[in-house]
Enzyme design. Structure first.
Site, mmCIF file in Angstrom:
data_model
loop_
_atom_site.group_PDB
_atom_site.id
_atom_site.type_symbol
_atom_site.label_atom_id
_atom_site.label_comp_id
_atom_site.label_asym_id
_atom_site.label_seq_id
_atom_site.Cartn_x
_atom_site.Cartn_y
_atom_site.Cartn_z
ATOM 1 C CD GLU A 96 -5.644 5.557 0.525
ATOM 2 O OE1 GLU A 96 -4.667 6.306 0.713
ATOM 3 O OE2 GLU A 96 -5.821 4.509 1.170
ATOM 4 C CG HIS A 142 -1.803 1.193 1.360
ATOM 5 N ND1 HIS A 142 -3.125 1.175 1.001
ATOM 6 C CD2 HIS A 142 -1.550 2.458 1.787
ATOM 7 C CE1 HIS A 142 -3.664 2.379 1.209
ATOM 8 N NE2 HIS A 142 -2.716 3.173 1.688
ATOM 9 C CD GLU A 143 1.578 3.523 3.696
ATOM 10 O OE1 GLU A 143 1.741 4.599 3.095
ATOM 11 O OE2 GLU A 143 0.538 3.266 4.342
ATOM 12 C CG HIS A 164 0.347 6.306 -0.655
ATOM 13 N ND1 HIS A 164 -0.643 7.087 -1.198
ATOM 14 C CD2 HIS A 164 -0.239 5.605 0.354
ATOM 15 C CE1 HIS A 164 -1.793 6.868 -0.534
ATOM 16 N NE2 HIS A 164 -1.567 5.959 0.401
HETATM 17 ZN ZN ZN Z 1 -2.953 5.315 1.859
#
Ligand code: ZN
Length: 496
Positions: free
Chosen positions: A290, A260-261, A264
């Site tokens: 996001e 997830h990170e 980003h």
């Molecule tokens: Zn996030």
């Protein structure tokens, strides 16, 4: 013509100050010893007032006015000015006294929230929340709105959105999700037994780094450390930091948080060189940012092709622990849908219901249509209605999120928009890259990453969020693609 060199340099210095503040904030959450907190607080306050002074300065206003009157600005130059003006105008509209009071009240509210959550006692937090709502209403009056005060706050996270533009996107999703959840809960839950046991943190770390590198995270331009809450922060395109945490009783949580990170971080590593230190180096909204993390975490790393490649690799990192586990079993286990009390850690289907509750409550709270003391009852009623769960206490209910203690009203819908945009982007990508899933199954991620670089990352803030979504996907924002993603996935996995 691009913007003038003095204007570009003035913005460059503001970006430098902001990145320096990010280094301090990152350090605070990773390595700073406890006694550093006091001086760190002062350093960060000094930097943020310097940034505020620079952005609202008459000199910057003059430089902007001169650029405006030049007339023959390039398209990029106009986007540069638009983004700068958006931030500057919002800051100028807020009186210094209100900003200072908000800073004092939020730090007191945060302390109160920590205590109240520990004691499971909403009443102890309620006076602080009332005060923050009052100040936020004042803020909304300063910023201006047409329909409802909440609309004045949401542009900090989703420029161009209002409660009225969000409802037709979020409400059909809420209704369809409740129906889908009923069908999913009618079939037996997948077996997750093989995910129990002990999963050494150092092995988890090595496997996570391997996956991050494989999907394209540039370790020459970033690093990963440990923090209490996973996050991503950027000090510029060449230095993007991600964090994670390890739970030895869970082999996938840290990995999926890392991915997830990474999503980003890939975005932050992918802006154009020429946009460095300018207002164009960024995402148009939190929801767009996001969408990148959720694309990698949900669309890619919860898929069967991904695990056809990585399950055998994972078995090498954890010898003997996944013997006999088939790809299908594994993918069903990590995609288990189960209504729960806590937003963080909710599965992708029920997650948006948690957001729906907060969105509804916030708009009514800001409008004065819901009293603060009625929050727990209303929260618990909606959790029962939408998720079918009984909330045992306020800590597992309306006190679970930190956001309201920071007066971050308007933030929550960005999470759901991230899911919606992520699914819309994935659908378009599948059209453009018919071999995409074969690539993923072979552990090759260059094509999807390059596609995102070209269509999303390199755009930076040239377009506002909704026009960017239209340009990338050819469609207006709607939950349709996300619902098709759910139907296809749970149809395949559960036969519903
Ligand atoms: Zn996030």
């Amino acid at each position: 013509m691009p913007v003038s060199a003095p204007l570009k340099e003035a913005c460059g210095e503001i970006a430098d100050l902001a990145h320096a503040a990010s280094v301090l904030a990152w350090d605070q959450q990773t390595y700073m010893p406890p006694r550093g907190a006091e001086s760190r607080g002062r350093q960060m306050a000094t930097l943020s007032s310097l940034i505020h002074e620079r952005i609202t300065s008459a000199r910057l206003g003059d430089l902007m006015a001169r650029a405006e009157s030049d007339g023959d600005l390039s398209e990029d130059g106009r986007a540069f000015l638009r983004e700068l003006d958006f931030i500057r105008t919002r800051l100028i509209k807020l009186p210094g006294s209100l900003v200072r009071e908000m800073a004092l009240e939020t730090s007191a509210a945060f302390e109160a929230w920590v205590r109240a959550r520990k004691q499971k006692d909403f009443a102890a937090f309620a006076p602080h929340l009332s005060r923050l709502l009052e100040l936020s209403r004042q803020k909304a009056e300063c910023l201006g709105y047409k329909d409802t005060p909440w609309d004045a706050l949401v542009p900090d996270f989703e420029p161009g959105m209002t409660a009225a533009t969000l409802r037709p996107i979020l409400e059909p999703l809420r209704e369809a999700t409740v129906a889908l959840l009923g069908r999913i809960r009618a079939v037996p839950e997948p077996d997750t037994q093989f995910l129990s046991g002990t999963w050494p943190a150092d092995r988890q770390r090595e496997f996570g780094l391997r996956v991050a590198r494989d999907i394209g995270f540039d370790f020459e331009g970033g690093r990963q450390d440990i923090a209490a809450h996973p996050f991503c922060t950027s000090f510029g395109r060449g230095d993007v930091r991600i964090t994670t945490r390890y739970d030895e009783s869970n082999p996938v949580e840290a990995l999926l948080a890392t991915i997830h990170e990474c999503g980003h971080a890939l975005y932050d590593q992918g802006f154009r060189t020429e946009d460095d230190r300018t207002p164009l180096a960024g995402a148009p909204s939190h929801g767009i940012h996001e969408s990148q993390s959720r694309f990698w975490e949900i669309v890619i790393a919860h898929s069967t092709p991904f695990w056809r490649h990585f399950l055998p690799v994972m078995k090498e990192y954890f010898p003997g622990q996944l013997d006999g586990v088939e790809v299908g079993d594994f993918v069903r286990a990590i995609n288990r849908v189960r209504p729960s009390l806590i937003r963080v850690g909710a599965d992708e289907v029920t997650y948006n219901l948690h957001i729906a509750v907060r969105f509804d409550l916030e708009v009514r709270l800001l409008a004065g249509e819901l009293a603060v003391e009625d929050i727990p009852a209303e929260w618990n009623r909606q959790y029962k209605e939408l998720l079918g769960v009984d909330v045992p206490d306020d800590a597992a209910g309306c006190l679970q999120d930190v956001h309201w203690s920071h007066a971050a009203f308007g933030y929550f819908p960005s999470y759901t928009l991230g899911n919606i945009y992520g699914a819309m982007i994935a659908e378009k990508m599948e059209e453009d890259l018919p071999g995409m899933w074969d690539d993923v199954e072979q552990g090759r991620f260059t094509a999807p990453l390059e596609w995102l670089r070209e269509h999303v990352h390199r755009e930076g803030k040239r377009l506002r969020p909704v026009p960017l979504v239209r340009k990338v996907t050819g469609r207006d924002p709607s939950a349709d693609a996300l619902l098709r993603h759910f139907e296809r996935k749970y149809g395949e996995l559960l036969g519903i």
